[in-house]
Design a protein around this motif. Structure first.
Motif, PDB file in Angstrom:
ATOM      1  N   PRO A 111       0.831  -1.200   0.000  1.00  0.00           N
ATOM      2  CA  PRO A 111       0.000   0.000   0.000  1.00  0.00           C
ATOM      3  C   PRO A 111       0.869   1.255   0.000  1.00  0.00           C
ATOM      4  CG  PRO A 111      -0.321  -1.305   2.012  1.00  0.00           C
ATOM      5  CD  PRO A 111       0.694  -1.995   1.177  1.00  0.00           C
ATOM      6  N   ALA A 112       0.342   2.303  -0.602  1.00  0.00           N
ATOM      7  CA  ALA A 112       1.071   3.574  -0.663  1.00  0.00           C
ATOM      8  C   ALA A 112       1.177   4.188   0.727  1.00  0.00           C
ATOM      9  CB  ALA A 112       0.357   4.543  -1.603  1.00  0.00           C
ATOM     10  N   LYS A 113       2.316   4.777   1.000  1.00  0.00           N
ATOM     11  CA  LYS A 113       2.523   5.459   2.269  1.00  0.00           C
ATOM     12  C   LYS A 113       1.757   6.784   2.237  1.00  0.00           C
ATOM     13  CE  LYS A 113       6.081   7.392   5.208  1.00  0.00           C
ATOM     14  NZ  LYS A 113       7.497   7.689   5.362  1.00  0.00           N
ATOM     15  N   GLN A 114       0.998   7.038   3.281  1.00  0.00           N
ATOM     16  CA  GLN A 114       0.239   8.283   3.344  1.00  0.00           C
ATOM     17  C   GLN A 114       1.135   9.421   3.802  1.00  0.00           C
ATOM     18  OE1 GLN A 114      -3.229   7.885   5.761  1.00  0.00           O
ATOM     19  NE2 GLN A 114      -4.394   6.981   4.122  1.00  0.00           N
ATOM     20  N   ILE A 115       1.001  10.541   3.149  1.00  0.00           N
ATOM     21  CA  ILE A 115       1.743  11.739   3.524  1.00  0.00           C
ATOM     22  C   ILE A 115       0.988  12.424   4.650  1.00  0.00           C
ATOM     23  CG2 ILE A 115       2.502  14.003   2.752  1.00  0.00           C
ATOM     24  CD1 ILE A 115       2.794  12.770  -0.056  1.00  0.00           C
ATOM     25  N   ARG A 116       1.671  12.721   5.735  1.00  0.00           N
ATOM     26  CA  ARG A 116       1.052  13.377   6.890  1.00  0.00           C
ATOM     27  C   ARG A 116       1.697  14.711   7.208  1.00  0.00           C
ATOM     28  NH1 ARG A 116      -3.681  12.752   7.095  1.00  0.00           N
ATOM     29  NH2 ARG A 116      -4.364  10.640   6.991  1.00  0.00           N
ATOM     30  N   ASN A 117       2.988  14.867   6.875  1.00  0.00           N
ATOM     31  CA  ASN A 117       3.708  16.111   7.141  1.00  0.00           C
ATOM     32  C   ASN A 117       3.834  16.883   5.838  1.00  0.00           C
ATOM     33  OD1 ASN A 117       4.069  15.187   9.768  1.00  0.00           O
ATOM     34  ND2 ASN A 117       6.011  14.243   9.279  1.00  0.00           N
ATOM     35  N   VAL A 118       3.379  18.129   5.853  1.00  0.00           N
ATOM     36  CA  VAL A 118       3.344  18.927   4.631  1.00  0.00           C
ATOM     37  C   VAL A 118       3.974  20.289   4.874  1.00  0.00           C
ATOM     38  CG1 VAL A 118       1.827  19.968   2.906  1.00  0.00           C
ATOM     39  CG2 VAL A 118       1.203  17.791   3.935  1.00  0.00           C
ATOM     40  N   ALA A 119       4.857  20.714   3.956  1.00  0.00           N
ATOM     41  CA  ALA A 119       5.399  22.070   3.979  1.00  0.00           C
ATOM     42  C   ALA A 119       4.649  22.871   2.917  1.00  0.00           C
ATOM     43  CB  ALA A 119       6.889  22.055   3.673  1.00  0.00           C
ATOM     44  N   LEU A 120       4.211  24.062   3.291  1.00  0.00           N
ATOM     45  CA  LEU A 120       3.383  24.870   2.399  1.00  0.00           C
ATOM     46  C   LEU A 120       3.948  26.279   2.291  1.00  0.00           C
ATOM     47  CD1 LEU A 120       0.709  25.007   0.775  1.00  0.00           C
ATOM     48  CD2 LEU A 120      -0.429  25.626   2.905  1.00  0.00           C
ATOM     49  N   VAL A 121       4.172  26.723   1.062  1.00  0.00           N
ATOM     50  CA  VAL A 121       4.603  28.092   0.777  1.00  0.00           C
ATOM     51  C   VAL A 121       3.382  28.847   0.270  1.00  0.00           C
ATOM     52  CG1 VAL A 121       6.092  29.525  -0.668  1.00  0.00           C
ATOM     53  CG2 VAL A 121       6.921  27.328   0.183  1.00  0.00           C
ATOM     54  N   GLY A 122       3.186  30.067   0.740  1.00  0.00           N
ATOM     55  CA  GLY A 122       2.052  30.861   0.291  1.00  0.00           C
ATOM     56  C   GLY A 122       0.776  30.567   1.050  1.00  0.00           C
ATOM     57  N   ALA A 123       0.907  30.155   2.301  1.00  0.00           N
ATOM     58  CA  ALA A 123      -0.255  29.729   3.084  1.00  0.00           C
ATOM     59  C   ALA A 123      -1.193  30.864   3.475  1.00  0.00           C
ATOM     60  CB  ALA A 123       0.208  29.003   4.344  1.00  0.00           C
TER      61      ALA A 123
ATOM     62  N   THR B 108      -4.514  33.493  -1.567  1.00  0.00           N
ATOM     63  CA  THR B 108      -5.849  33.113  -2.030  1.00  0.00           C
ATOM     64  C   THR B 108      -6.021  31.603  -2.137  1.00  0.00           C
ATOM     65  OG1 THR B 108      -5.962  35.176  -3.270  1.00  0.00           O
ATOM     66  CG2 THR B 108      -7.510  33.445  -3.904  1.00  0.00           C
ATOM     67  N   VAL B 109      -5.010  30.918  -2.600  1.00  0.00           N
ATOM     68  CA  VAL B 109      -5.066  29.452  -2.732  1.00  0.00           C
ATOM     69  C   VAL B 109      -4.513  28.788  -1.476  1.00  0.00           C
ATOM     70  CG1 VAL B 109      -4.223  27.479  -4.056  1.00  0.00           C
ATOM     71  CG2 VAL B 109      -4.926  29.559  -5.238  1.00  0.00           C
ATOM     72  N   GLY B 110      -3.457  29.357  -0.919  1.00  0.00           N
ATOM     73  CA  GLY B 110      -2.782  28.739   0.211  1.00  0.00           C
ATOM     74  C   GLY B 110      -3.598  28.674   1.485  1.00  0.00           C
ATOM     75  N   ALA B 111      -4.357  29.723   1.800  1.00  0.00           N
ATOM     76  CA  ALA B 111      -5.139  29.743   3.042  1.00  0.00           C
ATOM     77  C   ALA B 111      -6.171  28.616   3.101  1.00  0.00           C
ATOM     78  CB  ALA B 111      -5.786  31.106   3.245  1.00  0.00           C
ATOM     79  N   PRO B 112      -6.994  28.446   2.064  1.00  0.00           N
ATOM     80  CA  PRO B 112      -7.936  27.317   2.125  1.00  0.00           C
ATOM     81  C   PRO B 112      -7.243  25.957   2.027  1.00  0.00           C
ATOM     82  CG  PRO B 112      -8.251  28.565   0.084  1.00  0.00           C
ATOM     83  CD  PRO B 112      -7.272  29.312   0.919  1.00  0.00           C
ATOM     84  N   THR B 113      -6.098  25.917   1.361  1.00  0.00           N
ATOM     85  CA  THR B 113      -5.324  24.670   1.296  1.00  0.00           C
ATOM     86  C   THR B 113      -4.838  24.296   2.683  1.00  0.00           C
ATOM     87  OG1 THR B 113      -4.628  25.146  -0.978  1.00  0.00           O
ATOM     88  CG2 THR B 113      -3.312  23.552   0.272  1.00  0.00           C
ATOM     89  N   LEU B 114      -4.314  25.274   3.418  1.00  0.00           N
ATOM     90  CA  LEU B 114      -3.858  25.026   4.784  1.00  0.00           C
ATOM     91  C   LEU B 114      -5.012  24.548   5.660  1.00  0.00           C
ATOM     92  CD1 LEU B 114      -1.715  25.088   6.999  1.00  0.00           C
ATOM     93  CD2 LEU B 114      -2.233  27.532   7.308  1.00  0.00           C
ATOM     94  N   SER B 115      -6.148  25.189   5.564  1.00  0.00           N
ATOM     95  CA  SER B 115      -7.325  24.781   6.348  1.00  0.00           C
ATOM     96  C   SER B 115      -7.722  23.340   6.042  1.00  0.00           C
ATOM     97  CB  SER B 115      -8.507  25.710   6.060  1.00  0.00           C
ATOM     98  OG  SER B 115      -8.238  26.998   6.530  1.00  0.00           O
ATOM     99  N   ALA B 116      -7.711  22.987   4.764  1.00  0.00           N
ATOM    100  CA  ALA B 116      -8.080  21.624   4.364  1.00  0.00           C
ATOM    101  C   ALA B 116      -7.060  20.603   4.867  1.00  0.00           C
ATOM    102  CB  ALA B 116      -8.211  21.544   2.842  1.00  0.00           C
ATOM    103  N   LEU B 117      -5.776  20.945   4.802  1.00  0.00           N
ATOM    104  CA  LEU B 117      -4.742  20.036   5.298  1.00  0.00           C
ATOM    105  C   LEU B 117      -4.904  19.789   6.792  1.00  0.00           C
ATOM    106  CD1 LEU B 117      -1.652  21.435   3.371  1.00  0.00           C
ATOM    107  CD2 LEU B 117      -2.645  19.153   3.101  1.00  0.00           C
ATOM    108  N   LEU B 118      -5.132  20.855   7.556  1.00  0.00           N
ATOM    109  CA  LEU B 118      -5.312  20.709   8.999  1.00  0.00           C
ATOM    110  C   LEU B 118      -6.569  19.912   9.324  1.00  0.00           C
ATOM    111  CD1 LEU B 118      -4.271  24.283  10.160  1.00  0.00           C
ATOM    112  CD2 LEU B 118      -2.921  22.173  10.312  1.00  0.00           C
ATOM    113  N   ALA B 119      -7.643  20.177   8.599  1.00  0.00           N
ATOM    114  CA  ALA B 119      -8.906  19.451   8.823  1.00  0.00           C
ATOM    115  C   ALA B 119      -8.762  17.961   8.526  1.00  0.00           C
ATOM    116  CB  ALA B 119     -10.021  20.054   7.968  1.00  0.00           C
ATOM    117  N   ALA B 120      -7.866  17.636   7.607  1.00  0.00           N
ATOM    118  CA  ALA B 120      -7.643  16.234   7.240  1.00  0.00           C
ATOM    119  C   ALA B 120      -6.633  15.550   8.158  1.00  0.00           C
ATOM    120  CB  ALA B 120      -7.170  16.146   5.789  1.00  0.00           C
ATOM    121  N   GLY B 121      -6.107  16.298   9.143  1.00  0.00           N
ATOM    122  CA  GLY B 121      -5.208  15.692  10.116  1.00  0.00           C
ATOM    123  C   GLY B 121      -3.729  15.754   9.780  1.00  0.00           C
ATOM    124  N   HIS B 122      -3.387  16.549   8.789  1.00  0.00           N
ATOM    125  CA  HIS B 122      -1.977  16.688   8.428  1.00  0.00           C
ATOM    126  C   HIS B 122      -1.255  17.606   9.407  1.00  0.00           C
ATOM    127  CE1 HIS B 122      -2.325  14.632   4.576  1.00  0.00           C
ATOM    128  NE2 HIS B 122      -3.467  15.270   4.417  1.00  0.00           N
TER     129      HIS B 122
END
Length: 71
Positions: free
Chosen positions: A3-15, A18-32
Motif C-alpha cells: 500500500p502507498a505510504k500516506q503523507i502526513r507532514n506537509v510544507a506549504l509556501v504561500g499559506a 488566495t489558494v494557500g489559506a484554504p489549502t492550509l485549512s483543508a490540510l489541517l482538517a484532514a489531520g496533516h
C-alpha cells in the motif's frame, strides 16, 4: 504490491494567499501536520497547530532546511 505510504507532514509556501489559506485549512482538517514557510514581511497569524518558518524564499538553504524539518 504494498500500500502507498500516506503523507502526513506537509510544507506549504504561500499559506496566507488566495489558494494557500484554504489549502492550509483543508490540510489541517484532514489531520496533516503543516509547516508554513512565510516571508518576514507577512503579517498573517497562523493557527497554533502550524509550525511557522520565516525567511526569504530565494534563500535555498532556508527553503531546504524548512522542508527537511517538516518531514
Amino acid at each position: 504490491m504494498s500500500p502507498a505510504k500516506q503523507i502526513r507532514n506537509v510544507a506549504l509556501v504561500g499559506a496566507s494567499g488566495t489558494v494557500g489559506a484554504p489549502t492550509l485549512s483543508a490540510l489541517l482538517a484532514a489531520g496533516h501536520k503543516a509547516t508554513v514557510l512565510t516571508r518576514p514581511d507577512s503579517a498573517k497569524n497562523f493557527p497554533s497547530a502550524v509550525t511557522v518558518h520565516v525567511g526569504d524564499y530565494k534563500d535555498e538553504e532556508f527553503v531546504s532546511s524548512s522542508c527537511k524539518q517538516a518531514s
